[in-house]
Design an enzyme around this catalytic site. Structure first.
Site, mmCIF file in Angstrom:
data_model
loop_
_atom_site.group_PDB
_atom_site.id
_atom_site.type_symbol
_atom_site.label_atom_id
_atom_site.label_comp_id
_atom_site.label_asym_id
_atom_site.label_seq_id
_atom_site.Cartn_x
_atom_site.Cartn_y
_atom_site.Cartn_z
ATOM 1 N N HIS A 176 9.079 -22.718 21.459
ATOM 2 C CA HIS A 176 10.289 -22.556 20.637
ATOM 3 C C HIS A 176 10.173 -21.324 19.721
ATOM 4 C CE1 HIS A 176 12.010 -26.587 21.603
ATOM 5 N NE2 HIS A 176 10.745 -26.894 21.769
ATOM 6 N N ASN A 215 15.848 -31.965 21.024
ATOM 7 C CA ASN A 215 16.203 -30.994 22.061
ATOM 8 C C ASN A 215 17.636 -31.236 22.511
ATOM 9 O OD1 ASN A 215 13.789 -29.575 22.224
ATOM 10 N ND2 ASN A 215 12.938 -30.875 23.834
ATOM 11 N N TYR A 266 2.709 -30.960 14.617
ATOM 12 C CA TYR A 266 3.594 -30.031 13.907
ATOM 13 C C TYR A 266 2.998 -29.608 12.569
ATOM 14 C CZ TYR A 266 7.124 -30.881 17.425
ATOM 15 O OH TYR A 266 7.780 -30.937 18.618
HETATM 16 FE FE1 HDD Z 1 7.700 -29.789 20.051
HETATM 17 C C1 HDD Z 1 8.116 -26.988 18.206
HETATM 18 C C2 HDD Z 1 11.100 -30.275 20.118
HETATM 19 C C3 HDD Z 1 7.285 -32.468 22.191
HETATM 20 C C4 HDD Z 1 4.394 -29.638 19.574
HETATM 21 N N1 HDD Z 1 9.299 -28.811 19.337
HETATM 22 C C5 HDD Z 1 9.259 -27.673 18.567
HETATM 23 C C6 HDD Z 1 10.588 -27.299 18.193
HETATM 24 C C7 HDD Z 1 11.436 -28.220 18.744
HETATM 25 C C8 HDD Z 1 10.617 -29.173 19.449
HETATM 26 C C9 HDD Z 1 12.938 -28.249 18.627
HETATM 27 C C10 HDD Z 1 10.962 -26.093 17.373
HETATM 28 C C11 HDD Z 1 11.136 -26.422 15.923
HETATM 29 C C12 HDD Z 1 11.591 -25.192 15.180
HETATM 30 O O1 HDD Z 1 12.750 -24.776 15.397
HETATM 31 O O2 HDD Z 1 10.806 -24.670 14.413
HETATM 32 N N2 HDD Z 1 8.946 -31.051 21.039
HETATM 33 C C13 HDD Z 1 10.309 -31.149 20.848
HETATM 34 C C14 HDD Z 1 10.790 -32.335 21.510
HETATM 35 C C15 HDD Z 1 9.722 -32.937 22.111
HETATM 36 C C16 HDD Z 1 8.565 -32.148 21.795
HETATM 37 C C17 HDD Z 1 12.239 -32.795 21.501
HETATM 38 C C18 HDD Z 1 9.665 -34.202 22.918
HETATM 39 C C19 HDD Z 1 10.394 -35.227 22.699
HETATM 40 N N3 HDD Z 1 6.144 -30.836 20.787
HETATM 41 C C20 HDD Z 1 6.163 -31.926 21.625
HETATM 42 C C21 HDD Z 1 4.835 -32.465 21.775
HETATM 43 C C22 HDD Z 1 4.002 -31.674 21.020
HETATM 44 C C23 HDD Z 1 4.851 -30.663 20.414
HETATM 45 C C24 HDD Z 1 4.486 -33.681 22.610
HETATM 46 C C25 HDD Z 1 2.527 -31.757 20.800
HETATM 47 C C26 HDD Z 1 1.826 -32.831 20.914
HETATM 48 N N4 HDD Z 1 6.483 -28.479 19.159
HETATM 49 C C27 HDD Z 1 5.134 -28.640 19.054
HETATM 50 C C28 HDD Z 1 4.455 -27.563 18.224
HETATM 51 C C29 HDD Z 1 5.684 -26.743 17.729
HETATM 52 C C30 HDD Z 1 6.853 -27.414 18.423
HETATM 53 C C31 HDD Z 1 3.384 -26.821 18.924
HETATM 54 C C32 HDD Z 1 5.610 -25.235 17.917
HETATM 55 C C33 HDD Z 1 6.070 -24.632 16.610
HETATM 56 C C34 HDD Z 1 6.229 -25.758 15.715
HETATM 57 O O3 HDD Z 1 5.875 -26.913 16.339
HETATM 58 O O4 HDD Z 1 6.597 -25.711 14.555
HETATM 59 O O5 HDD Z 1 3.752 -28.132 17.193
#
Ligand code: HDD
Length: 750
Positions: free
Chosen positions: A128, A201, A415
């Site tokens: 993202h 999402n 996160y």
């Molecule tokens: Fe995630 C970012 C949505 C599963 C780990 N995720 C991130 C963002 C969104 C989502 C919208 C961007 C937020 C922003 O605008 O800053 N992610 C989801 C959804 C998931 C999902 C709807 C499943 C239902 N994500 C998921 C899992 C993990 C992560 C299973 C880790 C175990 N996601 C992350 C992250 C991010 C992220 C690596 C990258 C940047 C951030 O968090 O701030 O931690």
């Protein structure tokens, strides 16, 4: 107290230091009166607000605006200074020993400027990375106190400020807006009991069931590590290798291959919380809940060929669209709906509600509207707000709690952890865009970039030296739902997680013929980019478990014979309750937008019927559409009748066809444009992408020249020999219907 206050000069930028409320007052001798201010406010939130808390917010007013006022900088009329506030005399030249001499180490002004510049970038989000954000508010329709004690749902009309960030997933920060990809829909609610982040999402399900697999999924989909390709695309070997070995991805892949993955606008896509969450009321009673955002403008998508061309013509397509709509006062709006059900209901379903690869069909649990989200203010600074905003699924407020979804469990950790790296330490909650609108009091101290100046010598609890403050709040605070836990530790999935195809089939069965065709085409495209035949075969074998017709059509699309179906984990899969759900088709969400904010090109060139252009422009404007005059170049063009001419806002080159929702070709432009290949290409793209077209008089010949023939059955092709005043209304009605997909042929006609 007054003596103490006089002795301690205060920093008016830090009114939080002085917050005092009943029960929170420091013990005698430690108190300092709040600084006097002209608003009469006594809390940070009131102090920062442009409106008093007691007054209802005006439509479009964002209470959060005031909170950020203390850190806003506006250099209008200001002199240049260093970061230490020292006035800068000369910003053009470094300090040298003589005009042609060496630069001097003592030039602290040059060194400060370069050092700051060298450190301007922070790590981008691992997923993202590319996103766009906006401020707004959430408004509750009616009290939900029976279901939850969450304060934002406490009363009808209550407004809570929000910041929302939309994003793509795979591409890097500077990639394009229109890849085939999932879109993030992350909402930060600044409630009066702390921040709640609903990090969702635009699709209601996910690729995997357990956070253990998330790094693998992301490594597989990201650009391949040896050559860093492809950028912003899933059409490559490693992604399909991984998902073809993960049958649980099958349902999500159906969504990813559907038109949901190429939204026309962030304003025209749904959002979902994905996981099952819990709502808890003041008596501690809980229900299970799924969150849905539904756009007021309806759900609308691009077609693939268009998305590809837009990525070249305007990689910022969705970012620009959101920005311009808000600047124009066309505030995008979504309705929040909830599906509420009990643990007992969940037990009865054929699927597990803790499995994020499953949705709950609306036929089983209807979606009830509970409020609306309005985005009404663009950020002042992309980095400070959109880039530094930190969403964390761990951020919940009293009344909202987690379930045991194993994907959610990993997210609760991940996160916060990623923000520590990305934003450089444990004080990211103090960055203004992340700070709650309520004061923060605890005994956490220090760390990189600490802003708060905590007073006194007590940073522990229990204490007597600070009268026990800040004190724990008992039942008034966040109380975790006491879910009974009694089991052995295991690395396994529950049984119902093992069924992977029923809902993929449900989704397929619920799509319109056009949507189904697009899914087939998307699979065929993506698999055609896969270079290893065994991976393609594995995907086809999984698709046979979804629908034989789908699998065959995709196999035909890539010239491959069908392999055997993939073995299923369950010999006797559970029978699904629902086999078709109309609400899974985009067709179920036409929206109330009409032609509002749709971008329409009106062709102009020397000889144009300028009066008709002006009439059409006015009608489109009245319908809320955005009309742009597009010609072979920008600038003035002569009227065919010798009257007042028109000015082109855009050229065929700087805003080509895919950037417009519709096109009108008025009479009079034929001579000037009949040999202009750019005009023909523009029209062919409009036709191929099923967009509404209007042609009048010899404008029709321009269409014919581009291979587009009149068709009375095509409601979106409004073609007449003479201008008449009814034409704009017919054209606008066609625009309101988005596209005429019936026009689409495979392969395309033009
Ligand atoms: Fe995630 C970012 C949505 C599963 C780990 N995720 C991130 C963002 C969104 C989502 C919208 C961007 C937020 C922003 O605008 O800053 N992610 C989801 C959804 C998931 C999902 C709807 C499943 C239902 N994500 C998921 C899992 C993990 C992560 C299973 C880790 C175990 N996601 C992350 C992250 C991010 C992220 C690596 C990258 C940047 C951030 O968090 O701030 O931690």
């Amino acid at each position: 107290t007054q003596e103490l206050a006089a002795a301690c000069p205060f920093n008016p930028n830090k009114p939080a230091e002085y917050r005092r409320e009943d029960g929170l007052a420091p013990p005698p001798g430690f108190a300092v009166d709040p600084p006097s201010d002209t608003t009469g406010a006594s809390t940070l939130s009131e102090l920062g607000s442009t409106a008093k808390a007691a007054e209802p917010a005006l439509p479009g007013e964002n209470r959060n605006r005031g909170e950020l006022e203390r850190v806003r900088a506006d250099s209008t009329g200001q002199g240049l200074t260093t970061n230490q506030g020292v006035p800068v005399a000369n910003n053009q030249h470094s300090l040298k020993a003589g005009a042609r001499g060496p630069a001097l180490l003592k030039d602290f002004i040059l060194r400060e400027k370069l050092t700051h510049f060298d450190h301007e970038r922070i790590p981008e989000r691992i997923v993202h990375a590319r996103g766009s954000g906006a401020h707004g508010f959430f408004e509750c329709y009616a009290p939900l106190t029976e279901l939850t004690r969450a304060s934002l749902f406490a009363e009808a009309g209550k407004r809570t400020p929000v910041f929302v960030r939309f994003s793509t997933v795979q591409g890097e920060r500077g990639s394009k807006d229109t890849p085939r990809d999932v879109r993030g829909f992350a909402v930060k609610f600044y409630t009066d009991e702390g921040n709640w982040d609903l990090v969702g999402n635009n699709m209601p399900v996910f690729f995997i069931q357990d956070a253990m697999k998330f790094p693998d999924l992301v490594h597989a989909v990201k650009p391949e590590p040896h050559h860093a390709m492809p950028q912003a695309a899933s059409a490559h070997d490693t992604f399909w290798d991984f998902v073809s070995l993960m049958p649980e991805s099958t349902h999500m892949l159906m969504w990813l291959m559907s038109d949901r993955a190429i939204p026309r606008s962030y304003r025209t896509m749904q959002g979902f919380g994905v996981h099952t969450f819990r709502l808890v009321n003041a008596d501690g009673e809980a229900v299970l809940v799924k969150f849905h955002w539904t756009p007021k403008l309806g759900v609308h998508s691009l077609v693939w060929d268009e998305a590809v061309k837009i990525s070249g013509a305007d990689p910022d397509y969705n970012r620009r669209d959101l920005w311009e709509a808000i600047e124009a006062g066309e505030f995008p709006e979504w309705e929040l709906g909830i599906q509420v059900f009990s643990e007992a209901d969940a037990e009865r379903f054929s699927f597990d509600v803790l499995d994020a690869t499953k949705l709950i069909p609306e036929e089983l649990v209807p979606v009830q509207p509970v409020g609306r989200l309005v985005l009404n203010r663009n950020p002042d600074n992309f980095f400070a707000e959109t880039e530094q905003v930190a969403f964390c699924t761990a951020h919940v407020v009293p009344g909202i709690d987690f379930t045991n979804d194993p994907l959610l469990a990993g997210r609760i950790h991940s996160y916060v952890d990623t923000q520590l790296l990305r934003l450089g330490g444990p004080n990211f909650h103090e960055i203004p865009i992340n700070a709650p609108v309520v004061p923060v009091h605890n005994n956490q101290r220090d760390g990189f970039h600490r802003q708060t100046i905590n007073r006194g010598r007590v940073s522990y609890e229990p204490n007597s030296l600070a009268g026990g403050c800040p004190f724990q709040q008992g039942m008034a605070g966040f109380v975790s739902f006491p879910e009974p836990v009694e089991d052995v530790e295991l690395r396994v999935h529950p049984e119902r997680f093992a069924e992977h195809f029923n809902q993929a089939t449900l989704f397929w069965n619920s799509q319109s013929p056009v949507e189904q065709r697009h899914i087939i085409q998307a699979y065929a495209f993506e698999l055609s980019k896969v270079t290893v035949p065994a991976i393609r075969a594995r995907m086809l074998s999984l698709l046979r478990n979804v629908d034989e017709g789908l699998a065959q059509a995709v196999a035909d699309g890539i010239g491959t014979a069908l392999p055997e179906p993939a073995p299923r984990a369950l010999a006797k899969p559970p029978k699904p309750e629902v086999t078709v759900s109309a609400r899974l088709s985009i067709a179920a969400f036409p929206g109330e937008g009409g032609a509002r904010t749709r971008k329409v090109a009106i062709f102009v060139a020397d000889g144009v019927d300028a009066e008709a252009v002006r009439g059409l422009q006015a009608a489109l404007f009245a319908a809320g559409a955005v009309a742009r005059l597009v010609g072979p170049r920008i600038g003035p063009f002569a009227d065919g009748g010798g009257g007042e001419g028109v000015d082109a806002d855009a050229s065929f080159e700087n805003e080509p066809g895919p950037l417009f929702d519709a096109v009108a070709v008025p009479a009079g432009v034929l001579e000037a444009l009949k040999t202009d290949g750019r005009a023909a290409e523009f029209l062919q793209n409009q036709f191929r992408h099923n967009k509404p077209m209007l042609a009048v008089g010899d404008g029709n010949a321009l269409l014919e020249g581009a291979g587009i023939l009149r068709d009375p059955d095509d409601f979106a092709l409004v073609a007449e020999d003479e201008w008449d005043d009814e034409l704009p209304a017919r054209f606008i009605a066609a625009i309101a219907r988005h596209r005429n997909y019936a026009r689409e042929k495979d392969p395309p006609l033009v």
